[in-house]
Design an enzyme around this catalytic site. Sequence first.
Site, PDB file in Angstrom:
ATOM      1  N   TYR A 225      87.114  63.047  -4.242  1.00  0.00           N
ATOM      2  CA  TYR A 225      87.458  61.705  -4.971  1.00  0.00           C
ATOM      3  C   TYR A 225      87.864  60.775  -3.943  1.00  0.00           C
ATOM      4  O   TYR A 225      87.308  59.634  -3.707  1.00  0.00           O
ATOM      5  CB  TYR A 225      88.701  62.047  -5.799  1.00  0.00           C
TER       6      TYR A 225
ATOM      7  N   LYS B  70      85.874  57.112  -2.950  1.00  0.00           N
ATOM      8  CA  LYS B  70      86.478  56.011  -3.029  1.00  0.00           C
ATOM      9  C   LYS B  70      86.486  55.207  -1.715  1.00  0.00           C
ATOM     10  O   LYS B  70      86.582  53.824  -1.794  1.00  0.00           O
ATOM     11  CB  LYS B  70      87.940  56.111  -3.723  1.00  0.00           C
TER      12      LYS B  70
HETATM   13  P1  NDP Z   1      90.143  57.164 -17.428  1.00  0.00           P
HETATM   14  O1  NDP Z   1      89.736  58.733 -17.251  1.00  0.00           O
HETATM   15  O2  NDP Z   1      91.188  57.055 -18.353  1.00  0.00           O
HETATM   16  O3  NDP Z   1      88.790  56.486 -17.801  1.00  0.00           O
HETATM   17  C1  NDP Z   1      87.510  56.666 -17.106  1.00  0.00           C
HETATM   18  C2  NDP Z   1      86.647  55.995 -17.755  1.00  0.00           C
HETATM   19  O4  NDP Z   1      85.149  56.230 -16.998  1.00  0.00           O
HETATM   20  C3  NDP Z   1      86.285  56.337 -19.221  1.00  0.00           C
HETATM   21  O5  NDP Z   1      85.838  55.010 -19.861  1.00  0.00           O
HETATM   22  C4  NDP Z   1      85.130  57.283 -19.311  1.00  0.00           C
HETATM   23  O6  NDP Z   1      84.303  57.209 -20.333  1.00  0.00           O
HETATM   24  C5  NDP Z   1      84.249  56.706 -18.042  1.00  0.00           C
HETATM   25  N1  NDP Z   1      83.468  57.660 -17.372  1.00  0.00           N
HETATM   26  C6  NDP Z   1      83.341  58.605 -16.769  1.00  0.00           C
HETATM   27  N2  NDP Z   1      82.435  59.168 -16.523  1.00  0.00           N
HETATM   28  C7  NDP Z   1      81.475  58.547 -16.611  1.00  0.00           C
HETATM   29  C8  NDP Z   1      80.133  58.446 -16.324  1.00  0.00           C
HETATM   30  N3  NDP Z   1      79.396  59.473 -15.823  1.00  0.00           N
HETATM   31  N4  NDP Z   1      79.413  57.271 -16.804  1.00  0.00           N
HETATM   32  C9  NDP Z   1      80.122  56.114 -17.373  1.00  0.00           C
HETATM   33  N5  NDP Z   1      81.385  56.170 -17.630  1.00  0.00           N
HETATM   34  C10 NDP Z   1      82.037  57.247 -17.407  1.00  0.00           C
HETATM   35  O7  NDP Z   1      90.471  56.703 -15.723  1.00  0.00           O
HETATM   36  P2  NDP Z   1      91.207  55.236 -15.432  1.00  0.00           P
HETATM   37  O8  NDP Z   1      91.292  54.472 -16.416  1.00  0.00           O
HETATM   38  O9  NDP Z   1      92.514  55.961 -15.128  1.00  0.00           O
HETATM   39  O10 NDP Z   1      90.413  54.898 -14.121  1.00  0.00           O
HETATM   40  C11 NDP Z   1      89.350  53.903 -14.084  1.00  0.00           C
HETATM   41  C12 NDP Z   1      89.272  53.746 -12.766  1.00  0.00           C
HETATM   42  O11 NDP Z   1      90.236  53.658 -11.821  1.00  0.00           O
HETATM   43  C13 NDP Z   1      88.541  55.202 -12.168  1.00  0.00           C
HETATM   44  O12 NDP Z   1      87.425  54.496 -11.127  1.00  0.00           O
HETATM   45  C14 NDP Z   1      89.475  55.637 -11.164  1.00  0.00           C
HETATM   46  O13 NDP Z   1      89.169  56.532 -10.328  1.00  0.00           O
HETATM   47  C15 NDP Z   1      90.256  54.391 -10.732  1.00  0.00           C
HETATM   48  N6  NDP Z   1      91.645  54.754 -10.498  1.00  0.00           N
HETATM   49  C16 NDP Z   1      92.731  55.048 -11.357  1.00  0.00           C
HETATM   50  C17 NDP Z   1      93.945  55.312 -10.852  1.00  0.00           C
HETATM   51  C18 NDP Z   1      95.218  55.566 -11.964  1.00  0.00           C
HETATM   52  O14 NDP Z   1      96.208  55.792 -11.504  1.00  0.00           O
HETATM   53  N7  NDP Z   1      94.781  55.670 -13.338  1.00  0.00           N
HETATM   54  C19 NDP Z   1      94.243  55.010  -9.649  1.00  0.00           C
HETATM   55  C20 NDP Z   1      93.381  54.489  -8.660  1.00  0.00           C
HETATM   56  C21 NDP Z   1      91.857  54.484  -9.010  1.00  0.00           C
HETATM   57  P3  NDP Z   1      83.401  58.771 -20.895  1.00  0.00           P
HETATM   58  O15 NDP Z   1      84.504  59.843 -20.657  1.00  0.00           O
HETATM   59  O16 NDP Z   1      83.138  58.407 -22.045  1.00  0.00           O
HETATM   60  O17 NDP Z   1      82.351  59.025 -20.036  1.00  0.00           O
END
Ligand code: NDP
Length: 248
Positions: free
Chosen positions: A156, A160
């Site tokens: 991860y 990132k």
């Molecule tokens: P969630 O797990 O809540 O949401 C992830 C989203 O990504 C979902 O909409 C999921 O939809 C989609 N997704 C996953 N795999 C794929 C794929 N192969 N193709 C297209 N869409 C995909 O995560 P967060 O909202 O917490 O995170 C959003 C972003 O922020 C991420 O990049 C995460 O790494 C980053 N982030 C989050 C933090 C946190 O504390 N929450 C901190 C730092 C960064 P589906 O499953 O339907 O594919």
Amino acid sequence: MNRLKDKTAIVTGGSRGIGEAIAHRLADEGARVAVCASRSLDRAQAVAEAIESRGGSALALQADVSSATDVGELFKTVLDRWGGLDILVNNAGIARDGLLMRLKPGDWDAVLDVNLKGAFLCMQAAVRPMMRARSGRIINISSVTGLMGNPGQAGYTAAKSGLIGLTKTAAKELASREITANVVAPGYIPTEMTEKLPEQLKEKILEQVPLGTPGKPEDIAAAVAFLASCDAAYITGQVLVVDGGMVM
Ligand code: NDP
């Protein structure tokens, strides 16, 4: 604010969490938003419907960002429907954690494929229409862990950190076409991604946050909307850390 009136945006991973908040915020500022998810199309549809019910314009689309075929179809659909693309938000992400010594190569591949290759494929697809228009905004969602490292998150954090290098290269390559590329690096934001973390670990993370509370998806969405707007016209190649002061 109506800073994004008549702009067209794609938000990957827009079906929940941070991506859902970004989709709503861009739409609230006037953009037409393609809400993309790979598995949870029903939830992406619900987000698009909520935007439309408030008078906005949105489209829910299924695409696995790690698949070049899916990404090609996603961009074709958006360009056919709306005729251009102004804003790309690479937000889709997954985490498969494990200590470096034990991390399975398959988990490494899956995390790099979605978080890094997915952003690369979407940027490649976005660049052509943006270059034609001589304008565009690319915003990649990294993480504070990409700046600091994090035990148990080798894949991860590699993805990132990689996203930051990729964004800076894009910023340099595309600046002459008036396309900007920036990173937003969130701190700890409670979402479905982080809800599985042990309570003790959540408390430990919060101890490192000077502002003392977790962030909200809306905090990240506000930073993304700023970078997508005319207010950020002279900002490119930057990492905007939204973390309650955790990294400083
Ligand atoms: P969630 O797990 O809540 O949401 C992830 C989203 O990504 C979902 O909409 C999921 O939809 C989609 N997704 C996953 N795999 C794929 C794929 N192969 N193709 C297209 N869409 C995909 O995560 P967060 O909202 O917490 O995170 C959003 C972003 O922020 C991420 O990049 C995460 O790494 C980053 N982030 C989050 C933090 C946190 O504390 N929450 C901190 C730092 C960064 P589906 O499953 O339907 O594919």
